[in-house]
Design an enzyme around this catalytic site. Structure first.
Site, PDB file in Angstrom:
ATOM      1  N   HIS A 117      30.964 -81.192  -2.544  1.00 43.00           N
ATOM      2  CA  HIS A 117      30.772 -80.525  -3.837  1.00 43.00           C
ATOM      3  C   HIS A 117      29.629 -81.169  -4.613  1.00 43.00           C
ATOM      4  CE1 HIS A 117      31.618 -79.202  -7.991  1.00 43.00           C
ATOM      5  NE2 HIS A 117      32.043 -78.102  -7.381  1.00 43.00           N
ATOM      6  N   SER A 141      30.379 -72.674   0.188  1.00 46.86           N
ATOM      7  CA  SER A 141      31.550 -73.443   0.609  1.00 46.86           C
ATOM      8  C   SER A 141      32.647 -72.495   1.082  1.00 46.86           C
ATOM      9  CB  SER A 141      32.048 -74.318  -0.540  1.00 46.86           C
ATOM     10  OG  SER A 141      32.398 -73.534  -1.663  1.00 46.86           O
ATOM     11  N   ASP A 174      21.852 -70.453 -14.272  1.00 45.33           N
ATOM     12  CA  ASP A 174      22.812 -71.216 -13.464  1.00 45.33           C
ATOM     13  C   ASP A 174      24.118 -70.435 -13.497  1.00 45.33           C
ATOM     14  OD1 ASP A 174      24.487 -73.002 -12.215  1.00 45.33           O
ATOM     15  OD2 ASP A 174      23.974 -74.721 -13.474  1.00 45.33           O
ATOM     16  N   MET A 175      24.474 -69.806 -12.396  1.00 43.54           N
ATOM     17  CA  MET A 175      25.643 -68.929 -12.400  1.00 43.54           C
ATOM     18  C   MET A 175      26.386 -68.992 -11.070  1.00 43.54           C
ATOM     19  SD  MET A 175      23.856 -65.192 -11.840  1.00 43.54           S
ATOM     20  CE  MET A 175      25.198 -64.563 -10.826  1.00 43.54           C
ATOM     21  N   LYS A 224      29.117 -56.470  -6.549  1.00 47.82           N
ATOM     22  CA  LYS A 224      27.850 -57.189  -6.740  1.00 47.82           C
ATOM     23  C   LYS A 224      28.038 -58.680  -6.501  1.00 47.82           C
ATOM     24  CE  LYS A 224      26.067 -53.765 -10.006  1.00 47.82           C
ATOM     25  NZ  LYS A 224      25.549 -53.506 -11.374  1.00 47.82           N
ATOM     26  N   GLY A 301      19.897 -70.661 -20.123  1.00 44.59           N
ATOM     27  CA  GLY A 301      19.896 -72.110 -20.308  1.00 44.59           C
ATOM     28  C   GLY A 301      19.700 -72.573 -21.736  1.00 44.59           C
TER      29      GLY A 301
END
Length: 351
Positions: A117, A141, A174-175, A224, A301
């Site tokens: 992680h 992952s 960042d998603m 999506k 951001g």
């Protein structure tokens, strides 16, 4: 909420990780990204992760002293074998390698195999933007999220981050590909609060609002989010010859992989002109007529950068449940707890 100075929280995090087996360098790097996330309001990827990281060391899922190594490079493509090292160190190595390759080939792609992680992937994409490159980062992952139409986990929450330099703050998307990151469920448990319907489903496939009843997460935007997560698995894992989802769903062991991409802006034109265009684009969007109940139009951001500036000055607040779990681990490892400070109310907003 109890608040701590950023440096004190980072030292505490590093001490806990080192007490849990991390090498000093891995502990420092991991603590840095965790506190970076907390400062930006992304508590889901902050220090609440530490007890689980230590548990993963004890279970043999993380090798806390392994050193990622660049095992191949062919033109603009590099591959890092992480050996299950702490993910933050592996992905910093991948992004730094991608930047180095892009400096010579104008574009650089570095895949990282067998990471763990990695935390908030925006940290790595921002590393490229700070050096004048466009940065793209993805990680993949094991199943944590329902595939659209299924009521069980079929894909991961595979996050993606893209950052571009500007004359002021970089743009930083960042998603996760799920409606919310798993860490938000963890934070809700720590805070003792319910979650909105739509974030997750229970074992029967019904919407879950009690974080303790969550069986799996929902994909962002239905098909999506599912489709994007699937393609990130292709780019990060299948392309690398280290598939995760098909292995786990077939009864095998899971894993985790990542990819970092750097694009040299100068290959397309003057970097200062590009940065100016990004700044102009942002200001144009922010000047659009606002929807009802919208105080300000924000860029990717922007909220996190502002909140970080406040929290680095006024203190970083942590939920009571997070503090209790960290304190329990600290007691077991013999790590001293940091001194709390009175939080500034402006530092309590969450992303």
């Amino acid at each position: 909420m109890t608040a701590f100075r950023a440096d004190d929280l980072k030292a505490y995090a590093a001490a806990l990780l080192q007490g849990g087996g991390y090498s000093p360098a891995h502990a420092e790097r991991t603590a840095d990204i965790l506190v970076w996330a907390n400062a930006r309001g992304a508590n889901s990827h902050g220090v609440l992760r530490i007890p689980r990281y230590v548990e993963m060391v004890e279970q043999g899922l993380i090798d806390p002293k392994a050193e990622p190594e660049l095992v191949s490079q062919d033109g603009a493509v590099g591959v890092i074998e992480a050996h299950r090292a702490p993910g933050a160190s592996a992905m910093v190595g991948a992004m730094d390698a991608a930047i180095d390759i892009a400096g010579r080939h104008n574009i650089g792609w570095c895949s990282a195999r067998n990471i763990t992680h990695a935390g908030a992937v925006g940290y790595f994409a921002l590393r490229a933007a700070r050096r004048g490159f466009i940065g793209i980062v993805m990680t993949a992952s094991g199943p944590l999220m329902a595939y659209h139409g299924a009521r069980v986990s079929g894909l991961s929450t595979n996050p993606i981050s893209i950052s571009a330099p500007s004359t002021d703050r970089p743009l930083l998307l960042d998603m996760s590909t799920s409606t919310v990151a798993l860490g938000k469920i963890m934070h809700a448990r720590d805070a003792g609060t319910p979650i909105p319907a739509g974030w997750a489903i229970d074992a029967n496939g019904a919407p879950a609002t009690d974080p303790s009843e969550v069986a799996t997460l929902t994909p962002l935007g239905g098909p999506k989010g599912s489709g994007l997560s699937l393609m990130i698995e292709v780019l990060c894992s299948v392309l690398l010859g280290n598939p995760v989802i098909s292995s786990v769903l077939g009864g095998g062991k899971g894993g985790m992989n990542g990819a970092a991409l750097a694009i040299r802006v100068e290959a397309f034109g003057a970097p200062d002109v590009f940065a100016g265009h990004i700044a102009d684009l942002g200001q144009t969007l922010k000047a659009l007529p606002k929807a009802p109940d919208t105080d300000e139009i924000l860029l990717p951001g922007e909220r996190g950068f502002r909140l970080s500036e406040t929290r680095m000055r006024a203190g970083i607040p942590l939920a009571g449940g997070t503090l209790e779990r960290l304190a329990s681990l600290a007691g077991r490892l013999g790590v001293a707890q940091p001194e709390a400070i009175a939080p500034d109310k402006t530092a309590n907003a969450n992303k």
